[in-house]
Scaffold this motif. Structure first.
Motif: not given
Length: 599
Positions: A185-187, A196-204, A206-213, A215-217
């Protein structure tokens, strides 16, 4: 099905021309290629380059060899430090010629000298297959030992399965491993830079969650070819005014309450833009193929399709019920073979009776290969065998030709020789929707029979205004030369980027004038590594792998824009060079030009 008006060799080869002086001391001609005398046909050191992505954040400390011919350092540029308004790039006074197909070379020699599909080294191919099958094996073991975190079908006895078994397995255990590299996702506006809206996955994966940060690219993944996707400028201002005056949507199809003067003006301008009798516009992009091909074809139609055509074309052909034959990519000899057989033997389901229609279906720029259709030769075969020609210019309109009219402009052919011109407004025009253009009889037929025209919602006022303003800018009807400068800037960026990538030693596909630049990484795991690493270097790029590409041809696809500056391209090339060294992406066995590439 209804009828509409329409009239009714060479194997694709590879060759490269040296850009050094000729033996008699004369320099090459204006298009950068020496006159094609036999002794001087050598590997052209122009290749595309692709980004690398891995979460390894390594930088090479040792100095670069002097013969690497790097351009001046891009240390002054960084996406997070730049303050230039999004979508506005400075243009140099010197202009690059955007069209090199003006009769100086025959179409055969154009592709002979300027298109490349370098073969993968044998050891790389073996490792690619080994790595892919290893992923499959690990996936099957994972499936046996652990219950997947997905819903299962229940109460489906006696019904066809909703999901194909292999597709489900592939998406869960192969694609999931690098799923974070897609659908990011971009904003922000997808201009020369994006956020870019930063996101991470804790289950390899299967799902993602936003970090609230965020990144300009630097944006090397969007189809913003002419840089009209911007938050400021005349297009944005006109679209905002249109939204305030006319609202955001008509909430109706064109055949009911969704027609208006603005859309009629857009259709008239589109027809004039392409030099044809009439045009019709739709509220969707690639769906224009899927929803209109069934209206144009019937069960007793034969369609001859390039093997690299877009999925929307394939879907439209399947929905039409027509018989489809495939010819090898951009191979005119194979196209003529299939045409000859189809015309001579007729419809085998009806005892060899003649087909109602025979249609050739090709793209202007093939979006995964970066190659350009050999249009003059296709038109010649179309006329020879009295077939129709359907040309998808989604990626080539605006991006090709001295006037931005697409491949018909690039090859300087009569657009009326193409029976059906299709394209989208989602790329070079920075908007949404699509069009079909051709004879008045064709368009009148579509206004009555097209499902997209009769049932889909019409283009909203601000979207239509974005197209009108950008198209008038390209045509020069805004009273400025901004459109011409954008076309030249894109051509210059394309050639510079491709030639610099060739110097790096990576393998790239396609034509040197195509702004779609696929860089081959082959191994499935390297797609993810390259995309992730580029992101850590503040570069956003797109990876592509199976099933969008063959299993052993994973790639990173760069899309260049007129909004990019040389400083930005050097910043990306420096990162790609380092990542290619770290990940072993310099597969090309062609000699590298030690001379600096002039922008």
């Amino acid at each position: 099905m209804g009828n509409f008006d329409g009239d009714s060799e060479t194997v694709f080869e590879q060759s490269y021309a040296r850009t050094t002086p000729n033996g008699n001391g004369k320099v090459p001609n204006g298009n950068g290629v020496a006159h094609p005398s036999a002794p001087e046909k050598q590997e052209l050191l122009r290749k595309f380059s692709a980004p690398a992505y891995t979460e390894i954040r390594t930088r090479r400390c040792q100095p670069k060899p002097a013969n690497d011919a790097q351009s001046p350092s891009s240390i002054n540029y960084h996406p997070e430090k730049r303050s230039i308004p999004n979508g506005h790039a400075s243009l140099l006074d010197q202009e690059s010629k955007p069209n090199q197909a003006e009769g100086k070379l025959s179409p055969e020699k154009e592709h002979f000298q300027k298109t490349s599909f370098e073969e993968v080294p044998l050891h790389t191919a073996c490792l690619t297959y080994l790595g892919f099958y290893l992923l499959m094996i690990l996936g099957y073991i994972n499936q046996l030992l652990f219950v997947p975190k997905v819903a299962t079908e229940k109460g489906r006895d006696g019904y066809v399965a909703l999901y194909d078994a292999f597709e489900s397995f592939y998406s869960r255990y192969v694609y999931r491993r690098i799923k974070d590299c897609w659908n990011r996702p971009i904003c922000s506006v997808p201009g020369d830079e994006l956020t870019l809206k930063d996101r991470v996955t804790d289950d390899y994966g299967w799902s993602f969650k936003f970090t609230g940060t965020e990144t300009r690219c630097l944006n090397l993944g969007s189809y913003n070819y002419l840089g009209f996707a911007a938050a400021t400028g005349q297009c944005a201002d006109d679209s905002e005014e249109s939204a305030r005056n006319s609202g955001l949507a008509y909430c109706s199809s064109r055949c009911e309450l969704g027609d208006n003067e603005q859309l009629q003006e857009l259709e008239a301008l589109t027809a004039r833009y392409f030099g044809v009798e009439d045009a019709i516009v739709f509220g969707m992009g690639f769906a224009t193929n899927a929803l209109n091909l069934p209206s144009l074809l019937g069960p007793n139609s034969l369609v001859i399709s390039d093997e690299k055509n877009h999925a929307s074309i394939i879907l439209g052909l399947r929905l039409s019920g027509a018989t489809t034959k495939v010819f090898k990519h951009n191979n005119m000899r194979d196209l003529e073979r299939v045409l000859r057989q189809g015309v001579c033997y007729g419809n085998p389901k009806k005892g060899g009776q003649p087909w109602d229609k025979v249609m050739i279906c090709v793209e202007g720029i093939f979006s995964m290969e970066g190659s350009i259709v050999r249009l003059p030769e296709v038109i010649a075969l179309k006329k020879k065998y009295k077939a129709y020609l359907y040309l998808d210019e989604a990626h080539s309109v605006g991006a090709m030709g001295s006037r931005g009219r697409g491949v018909t402009d690039y090859f300087n052919v009569d657009p009326k020789d193409v029976d059906i011109l299709m394209g989208t407004f989602t790329k070079s025009f920075g908007s949404a929707g699509g069009y079909l253009a051709g004879s008045k009889k064709l368009i009148d037929f579509l206004r009555t029979n097209s499902h997209a025209h009769c049932y889909a919602a019409s283009i909203s006022p601000p979207i239509a205004q974005q197209i009108l303003t950008s198209m008038k800018t390209i045509m020069g009807e805004d009273g400025t030369d901004t459109g011409r400068k954008k076309i030249h800037q894109l051509a210059r960026n394309t050639r510079y980027f491709r030639r610099r990538l060739a110097q790096l030693g990576v393998i790239t596909y396609g034509h040197e004038d195509s702004p779609v630049v696929p860089m081959l990484v082959y191994l499935f795991s390297k797609i993810g590594a390259v995309v992730r690493t580029l992101t850590t270097r503040h570069i956003a790029a797109v990876g592509a792998g199976f099933p969008a590409t063959p299993i052993m041809e994973g790639r990173i696809r760069f899309c260049l824009s007129a909004a990019h500056t040389k400083e930005q391209l050097d910043f990306a090339l420096e990162a790609i060079d380092e990542i290619a060294d770290d990940l072993g992406l310099k597969y090309s066995r062609k000699p590298r030009d030690p001379n600096p590439v002039i922008y």
